[in-house]
Write a protein that holds these residues in place. Structure first.
Motif, short mmCIF file in Angstrom:
data_model
loop_
_atom_site.label_atom_id
_atom_site.label_comp_id
_atom_site.label_asym_id
_atom_site.label_seq_id
_atom_site.Cartn_x
_atom_site.Cartn_y
_atom_site.Cartn_z
N ASP A 106 38.41 29.18 38.21
CA ASP A 106 37.31 30.06 38.57
C ASP A 106 36.97 31.02 37.43
O ASP A 106 35.80 31.28 37.14
N ILE A 107 38.00 31.53 36.79
CA ILE A 107 37.77 32.46 35.67
C ILE A 107 37.06 31.74 34.54
O ILE A 107 36.08 32.24 33.99
N ALA A 108 37.53 30.54 34.23
CA ALA A 108 36.89 29.78 33.14
C ALA A 108 35.42 29.50 33.47
O ALA A 108 34.54 29.64 32.61
N ALA A 109 35.15 29.14 34.74
CA ALA A 109 33.77 28.84 35.15
C ALA A 109 32.90 30.09 35.05
O ALA A 109 31.77 30.04 34.55
N ALA A 110 33.43 31.21 35.51
CA ALA A 110 32.65 32.46 35.47
C ALA A 110 32.37 32.88 34.03
O ALA A 110 31.25 33.28 33.69
N GLN A 111 33.38 32.77 33.18
CA GLN A 111 33.21 33.14 31.77
C GLN A 111 32.16 32.25 31.11
O GLN A 111 31.34 32.71 30.32
N ASN A 112 32.22 30.98 31.45
CA ASN A 112 31.23 30.05 30.90
C ASN A 112 29.82 30.42 31.39
O ASN A 112 28.85 30.39 30.62
N GLY A 113 29.71 30.76 32.66
CA GLY A 113 28.42 31.19 33.21
C GLY A 113 27.89 32.42 32.48
O GLY A 113 26.70 32.51 32.16
N TRP A 114 28.75 33.37 32.22
CA TRP A 114 28.33 34.60 31.54
C TRP A 114 27.89 34.31 30.11
O TRP A 114 26.94 34.90 29.60
N LYS A 115 28.57 33.36 29.46
CA LYS A 115 28.17 32.97 28.10
C LYS A 115 26.74 32.39 28.13
O LYS A 115 25.89 32.74 27.31
N ILE A 116 26.50 31.50 29.09
CA ILE A 116 25.15 30.92 29.23
C ILE A 116 24.14 32.02 29.56
O ILE A 116 23.04 32.05 29.02
N ALA A 117 24.53 32.93 30.45
CA ALA A 117 23.63 34.02 30.85
C ALA A 117 23.18 34.83 29.63
O ALA A 117 21.99 35.12 29.47
N LYS A 118 24.14 35.18 28.77
CA LYS A 118 23.79 35.96 27.58
C LYS A 118 22.82 35.21 26.68
O LYS A 118 21.85 35.77 26.18
N GLU A 119 23.08 33.91 26.50
CA GLU A 119 22.19 33.11 25.66
C GLU A 119 20.76 33.10 26.22
O GLU A 119 19.79 33.23 25.49
N GLU A 133 24.63 35.31 42.41
CA GLU A 133 26.03 35.47 42.88
C GLU A 133 26.98 35.94 41.80
O GLU A 133 28.20 35.83 41.96
N ILE A 134 26.45 36.50 40.72
CA ILE A 134 27.35 37.00 39.67
C ILE A 134 28.25 38.12 40.19
O ILE A 134 29.37 38.31 39.71
N ASN A 135 27.78 38.85 41.20
CA ASN A 135 28.60 39.97 41.71
C ASN A 135 29.95 39.53 42.24
O ASN A 135 30.91 40.29 42.21
N ILE A 136 30.02 38.29 42.75
CA ILE A 136 31.31 37.79 43.23
C ILE A 136 32.28 37.65 42.05
O ILE A 136 33.44 38.05 42.13
N ALA A 137 31.77 37.11 40.95
CA ALA A 137 32.62 36.96 39.76
C ALA A 137 33.02 38.31 39.18
O ALA A 137 34.13 38.49 38.68
N LEU A 138 32.10 39.28 39.28
CA LEU A 138 32.41 40.63 38.78
C LEU A 138 33.43 41.32 39.67
O LEU A 138 34.32 42.01 39.21
N GLY A 166 24.44 39.19 44.84
CA GLY A 166 25.76 39.03 45.42
C GLY A 166 26.28 40.31 46.05
O GLY A 166 25.90 41.41 45.65
N ARG A 167 27.13 40.14 47.06
CA ARG A 167 27.73 41.28 47.74
C ARG A 167 28.56 42.14 46.80
O ARG A 167 29.01 41.67 45.78
N ASN A 168 28.84 43.33 47.26
CA ASN A 168 29.80 44.21 46.60
C ASN A 168 29.49 44.46 45.14
O ASN A 168 30.38 44.37 44.28
N ALA A 169 28.23 44.73 44.85
CA ALA A 169 27.88 45.07 43.46
C ALA A 169 28.73 46.26 43.02
O ALA A 169 28.92 47.20 43.78
N LYS A 170 29.23 46.19 41.82
CA LYS A 170 30.06 47.29 41.31
C LYS A 170 29.21 48.54 41.05
O LYS A 170 28.06 48.43 40.64
N PRO A 171 29.80 49.70 41.28
CA PRO A 171 29.07 50.96 41.05
C PRO A 171 28.50 51.08 39.64
O PRO A 171 27.40 51.60 39.46
#
Lengths: 202, 202
Positions: A106-119, A133-138, A166-171
């Motif tokens: 899950d961590i690897a998938a989320a990190q990969n998603g964030w890399k794509i997101a930045k690009e 749903e990025i908030n779940i990964a955060l 996504g739920r539970n957005a960080k403050p």
């Protein structure tokens, strides 16, 4: 005209005047950081509604879906099959986190998603990026919140819109955002034994 | 595997088991009455996100837009120009009510919209109907809330989904609905002088 109509028309005239006055000050255009959070339905749907608007206006856009990888969602089929030129669609995960039961993956998938997101966000072609749903990964710290906030505030191109759902957005994210909507659940049919249905939930 | 990973995987396994158990009871399919209300953004966008899903799944659908008639919205262009076969699109009003300043005309427009809405809901071809901003017409009693609730509960075909959007949903409608989401405004860029923008607001 009867009295109620006269009063109504007068009230509407006052509202219009106040609104016109207010809107005169709304002259700035800028790329917004938007957050859809809360336990209610509509967080992703509203993101995809904005994707529809972008396509309509000829604004190139991108979606990065975190977590929900395995679901064969309507929005994925729709955008990949019919609007591949207008909207890039990426999936970072493989099913809900509780489906995979493998934190490392899950961590690897989320990190990969964030890399794509930045690009995608940095790509000058792209005007709107939906990080679904990025908030779940955060929340699980699969992606570092400080890095995301720093990137959105200081590296995101000024005119690019980014919507994070996504739920539970960080403050920290709420603090950084321009627009935050909390979808609150007042009633949900799951409680009465109704299952997730086509068109509505996926 | 380290301890945190083991604990996490165990927790996810428990959640998955509980969710699988819960979902076994979710076997019913039915046409839902859905309401998106509240002061926050995303009420209409989420409705259009579901329209996108319906089109993706080949479910014929219809939109009746109340009040927002004159706006040249992205969703209107998009659906009329590209998906006229999949989604019927009707507009009942002529701009926001405070634009027309004519109560009689607003009532006639709202009533006409409700007439079209009933026809679409009763049409056996149509599986999903979005009544966008109908709550504004209901709030001003341009359409009778009791008639709407009675129709939705007793005349709507069992499998047809109807989604009603707009602020200030009446309590009668909330009571009748299967699914209610309140979009709460936590932050809005209008406050900081940012105007409504393409792709985001329309």
């Amino acid at each position: 005209m009867d009295e109620i109509t006269t009063r109504h028309n007068e009230k509407m005239r006052r509202i219009k005047a106040a609104r016109d006055e207010m809107m005169k000050t709304k002259t700035e255009e800028k790329g917004l950081i938007m957050v859809h959070t809360g336990k209610g339905k509509g967080k992703s749907s509203a993101g995809f509604g904005m994707i529809m608007r972008c396509i309509a206006h000829g604004m190139p856009c991108a979606v990065v879906q975190f977590i929900k990888g395995n679901w064969d969602t309507g929005e994925k089929t729709f955008l990949r099959e019919r609007f591949a030129d207008e909207c890039r669609f990426f999936v970072s995960g493989e099913g809900f986190t509780w489906e995979t039961q493998d934190r490392e993956r899950d961590i690897a998938a989320a990190q990969n998603g964030w890399k794509i997101a930045k690009e995608q966000i940095l790509d000058p072609e792209i005007q709107f990026v939906l990080l679904d749903e990025i908030n779940i990964a955060l929340r699980y710290d699969y992606i570092d919140i400080d890095e995301v906030v720093e990137f959105l505030l200081h590296q995101k191109p000024a005119m690019t819109h980014v919507c994070l759902t996504g739920r539970n957005a960080k403050p920290e994210l709420i603090e950084a955002a321009d627009l935050v909507t909390e979808m609150e659940l007042l009633k949900h049919p799951f409680r009465d034994g109704v299952k997730a249905q086509k068109g509505v939930e996926f």
